[in-house]
Design an enzyme around this catalytic site. Sequence first.
Site, short mmCIF file in Angstrom:
data_model
loop_
_atom_site.label_atom_id
_atom_site.label_comp_id
_atom_site.label_asym_id
_atom_site.label_seq_id
_atom_site.Cartn_x
_atom_site.Cartn_y
_atom_site.Cartn_z
N CYS A 1 0.87 -1.18 0.00
CA CYS A 1 0.00 0.00 0.00
C CYS A 1 0.91 1.23 0.00
O CYS A 1 2.10 1.11 -0.30
CB CYS A 1 -0.99 -0.02 1.17
SG CYS A 1 -0.28 0.23 2.81
N ASN B 1 2.38 1.52 4.37
CA ASN B 1 2.67 0.25 5.04
C ASN B 1 2.32 0.26 6.53
O ASN B 1 3.02 -0.32 7.34
CB ASN B 1 4.13 -0.15 4.81
CG ASN B 1 4.45 -1.59 5.19
OD1 ASN B 1 5.55 -1.89 5.64
ND2 ASN B 1 3.52 -2.52 5.02
N CYS C 1 -1.49 0.40 7.27
CA CYS C 1 -2.91 0.00 7.34
C CYS C 1 -3.19 -1.23 6.47
O CYS C 1 -3.26 -2.34 6.96
CB CYS C 1 -3.82 1.16 6.91
SG CYS C 1 -3.80 2.58 8.01
#
Length: 164
Positions: A9, A12, A14
Amino acid sequence: MAPSALVVCLGNICRSPMGEAVLQHVAKQRGIDMVVDSAGTAGYHVGEEPDERTVATCRKYGVPIDSLARQVSAEDFRRFTHILASDENNLRNLERMKPKDATAEVRLFGSYDDGKAIADPYYGGIGGFERCYQQCVRYSNAFLDEVVGKESKASDDTQQSSSL
């Protein structure tokens, strides 16, 4: 080569640490031994633990989570067989970062199921983390069905050919 996956994502903290934890948990439940890690395309939170809401959601479902934020590196494109992007922006960033000698297949995590992105829950309430968790479970199962299913079929085909 056994499958390995890097879930990605932006920061890093969630989506990708939750994706890492869920994919590792689902693989273990299915008796699949694989390396799973997570990283962000940006270095905003390097060295930080996952968001407390990510940790709380994983714990609620009995999913162990233990990671520290890191940024995607060029080596990741050679180390992992699959790199799973949480959304289209991160997918585009990964494609730009991808070195010429990359061996990993880079895809949207949701492409193994409904093709949807995992929305960033960071600025919202716990409901966004619940939705993220449910998507991670679905996408993990779909990923394993496709990737491990292909390998099992190839192994079965090889064994059948050699026994003819």
